[in-house]
Design an enzyme around this catalytic site. Structure first.
Site, PDB file in Angstrom:
ATOM      1  N   CYS A 129       0.864  -1.185   0.000  1.00  0.00           N
ATOM      2  CA  CYS A 129       0.000   0.000   0.000  1.00  0.00           C
ATOM      3  C   CYS A 129       0.897   1.231   0.000  1.00  0.00           C
ATOM      4  O   CYS A 129       1.674   1.431   0.935  1.00  0.00           O
ATOM      5  CB  CYS A 129      -0.917   0.014   1.224  1.00  0.00           C
ATOM      6  N   CYS A 147      -6.824  -1.671   1.594  1.00  0.00           N
ATOM      7  CA  CYS A 147      -6.097  -1.273   2.807  1.00  0.00           C
ATOM      8  C   CYS A 147      -7.111  -0.610   3.748  1.00  0.00           C
ATOM      9  O   CYS A 147      -7.822   0.315   3.329  1.00  0.00           O
ATOM     10  CB  CYS A 147      -4.989  -0.280   2.455  1.00  0.00           C
ATOM     11  N   HIS A 150      -6.338   3.312   4.024  1.00  0.00           N
ATOM     12  CA  HIS A 150      -6.401   4.194   2.860  1.00  0.00           C
ATOM     13  C   HIS A 150      -7.552   3.877   1.909  1.00  0.00           C
ATOM     14  O   HIS A 150      -7.736   4.571   0.900  1.00  0.00           O
ATOM     15  CB  HIS A 150      -5.051   4.207   2.138  1.00  0.00           C
ATOM     16  N   LYS A 294     -13.381  10.397  10.981  1.00  0.00           N
ATOM     17  CA  LYS A 294     -11.955  10.379  10.640  1.00  0.00           C
ATOM     18  C   LYS A 294     -11.624  11.592   9.759  1.00  0.00           C
ATOM     19  O   LYS A 294     -12.388  11.927   8.858  1.00  0.00           O
ATOM     20  CB  LYS A 294     -11.659   9.073   9.876  1.00  0.00           C
ATOM     21  N   LYS A 297      -9.113  13.998   3.437  1.00  0.00           N
ATOM     22  CA  LYS A 297      -9.258  14.952   2.341  1.00  0.00           C
ATOM     23  C   LYS A 297     -10.563  14.723   1.590  1.00  0.00           C
ATOM     24  O   LYS A 297     -11.278  15.661   1.269  1.00  0.00           O
ATOM     25  CB  LYS A 297      -8.085  14.754   1.376  1.00  0.00           C
TER      26      LYS A 297
END
Ligand code: ME8
Length: 475
Positions: A129, A147, A150, A294, A297
């Site tokens: 990853c 993952c 991510h 969390k 972006k």
């Protein structure tokens, strides 16, 4: 020899700009650094931070920005450094892993480990990853095969890699943690690391055949040193060849819980293999969410430390972040809570207290001070509790002591109303308050490094208090 303290933050990836998660760790470390500088002297403390630049993430980000890699790296490292400067981070050194001084030491450490027979070549087949910059096991993937951190599918890799014999250090690591329970804090993290080590360590890949950027492997320059193997060495390389080398013996790493295995399993094993002394302590803090979610972006909820500092000031940013939850635990951050904290604890608490007391001195005695013994303490053990908390890295607890004391002073003024008392009683009451303000100002040197300048001015000289000033403007 006098006591020394060497504190480090993680070195951050430069594929993006700093957010308040990074600022949280950096400001907590800075606060501990300020405590130690005050206690044992500036010359006995060393504070390192920096940037992790030899990673695939960086290459991808440089490409996406249309810049060439060195130009992109210089620009981003400049942003990280100036962000820390702007928010009052008092680092002694800022290391970039693309610097020559670092590459040289990585080569030396690699050669020591190789010389010990702890490096061998094999084919790696597995999943990688780029977000984590780590290989990831099937058992660690989420239900979509992504993952879990991510939320992206890892890359399937089959390449020639050099491996580090981590498995060889399993027993030595267990023994080391057993003999030094203070080495890894908090306790819950030590238990987590111990059970991970006991579950069986596998050797780890420490080179990448296909990496586009990074430090060439000394024994086979077609390969690049794996970014984590290179990055961990920063803590050691920053000191080598400088007059600060001796600080290595007092190294303490402050990190987030996400990178605990690298710091508490791989890093000590690398050092054991290379015959280098191990760090004295690793403290892993928790992660925070923003309003329960969390920070990411894609969700658009990333908060910049500069935004908060511009609106509320650097001291508010520092104590607002650090008092959200105990250092070491997970917690939540919300702008509404931060704003409330500013109004009640800073503007309405500390600011109001200093303003009221100094104004009262002017009103009652034209600013003249009572006589205070220089060594006089404020009683009730505030200073001791504050220091003990910081020595255990319980940053929020130290802030709580400070604000408890502020509240106690404000309550004293409200309850006693010194202006209504007979002159000797009024003197005694104001004497007590002034002594407490002196203690609060000493603590503020550690936790409110910008406001402390005004506080000291307000406390005045031996004869008189200074002018009353506004510490925290009302928003
Ligand atoms: O991992 N809450 O760098 P990085 C609290 N380059 N802390 C947070 C946070 C959050 N929501 N988000 C990030 C790397 N952090 C490597 C380190 S060291 C040899 C190499 C903090 O840029 C936390 O301290 O991803 C975490 O460990 C760090 O940022 C990771 O920064």
């Amino acid at each position: 020899m006098s006591q020394e303290v060497y504190l480090t933050t993680p070195i951050y990836y430069v594929n993006d700009v700093p957010h308040i998660g990074h600022a949280y760790c950096t400001l907590a470390t800075d606060t501990l650094v300020r405590y130690w500088r005050k206690k044992i002297g500036k010359e006995n403390v060393f504070f390192l931070t920096g940037t992790d630049e030899n990673s695939q993430k960086t290459v991808d980000a440089a490409k996406a920005s249309g810049k060439d890699i060195p130009e992109y790296l210089d620009e981003m490292a400049g942003i990280w450094k100036s962000t820390w400067d702007q928010i009052g981070v008092s680092y002694d050194d800022f290391i970039r892993t693309t610097e020559k001084r670092h590459w040289g030491v990585v080569n030396e450490v690699f050669k020591k480990i190789h010389g010990k027979g702890d490096i061998y070549k094999d084919t790696y087949v597995g999943k990688y990853c780029t977000g984590c910059e780590a290989f990831i096991k099937d058992s660690e993937l989420d239900e979509h095969g992504y993952c879990p951190h991510h939320k992206r599918p890892p890359q399937l890799l089959e390449e020639e890699n050099y491996f580090f014999r981590l498995s060889k250090y399993q027993d030595e690591l267990i023994k080391w943690y057993k003999n030094q329970p203070e080495q890894l804090m908090p306790d819950s993290r030590r238990n987590e690391v111990m059970s991970f080590i006991k579950s069986g360590l596998e050797d780890v890949s420490i080179s990448r055949e296909t990496a586009e950027f990074g430090i060439p492997l000394p024994i086979d320059p077609k390969h690049k040193v794996y970014v984590w193997f290179d990055a961990l060495i920063n803590y050691y390389s920053a000191l080598q060849g400088t007059k600060y080398e001796h600080f290595w013996e007092s190294a303490q790493h402050i990190i987030g819980k996400d990178i605990i295995r690298f710091h508490c399993v791989i890093w000590p094993a690398m050092l054991m293999s290379a015959g280098i002394e191990l760090p004295k302590n690793v403290f892993a803090h928790g992660f925070f969410t923003i309003d329960g979610v969390k920070m990411s972006k894609s969700l658009g909820n990333v908060i910049s430390p500069l935004e908060l500092s511009e609106k509320y000031g650097n001291d508010a940013l520092r104590v607002g972040l650090l008092s959200s939850f105990e250092f070491g635990n997970d917690g939540d951050f919300s702008l509404a809570h931060f704003d409330d904290f500013y109004r009640t604890k800073l503007s309405g608490g500390v600011g109001n207290l200093f303003n009221r007391v100094i104004t009262l001195f002017h009103k009652l005695w034209d600013g003249k001070k009572p006589y205070i013994e220089k060594s006089q303490k404020s009683g009730e053990g505030w200073e001791e509790r504050f220091s003990q908390a910081l020595e255990k890295k319980r940053v929020k607890e130290a802030l709580d002591v400070f604000f408890e004391m502020v509240d106690a002073c404000n309550r004293h003024i409200n309850d006693v109303q010194p202006w209504k008392l007979d002159p000797p009683d009024a003197r005694a009451s104001m004497n007590k308050l002034l002594t407490m303000l002196v203690t609060l100002t000493d603590m503020a040197e550690v936790i409110l490094p910008e406001s402390v300048v005004k506080m000291r001015k307000m406390l005045g000289d031996d004869e008189k208090v200074g002018d009353a000033e506004i510490l925290f403007e009302r928003k």
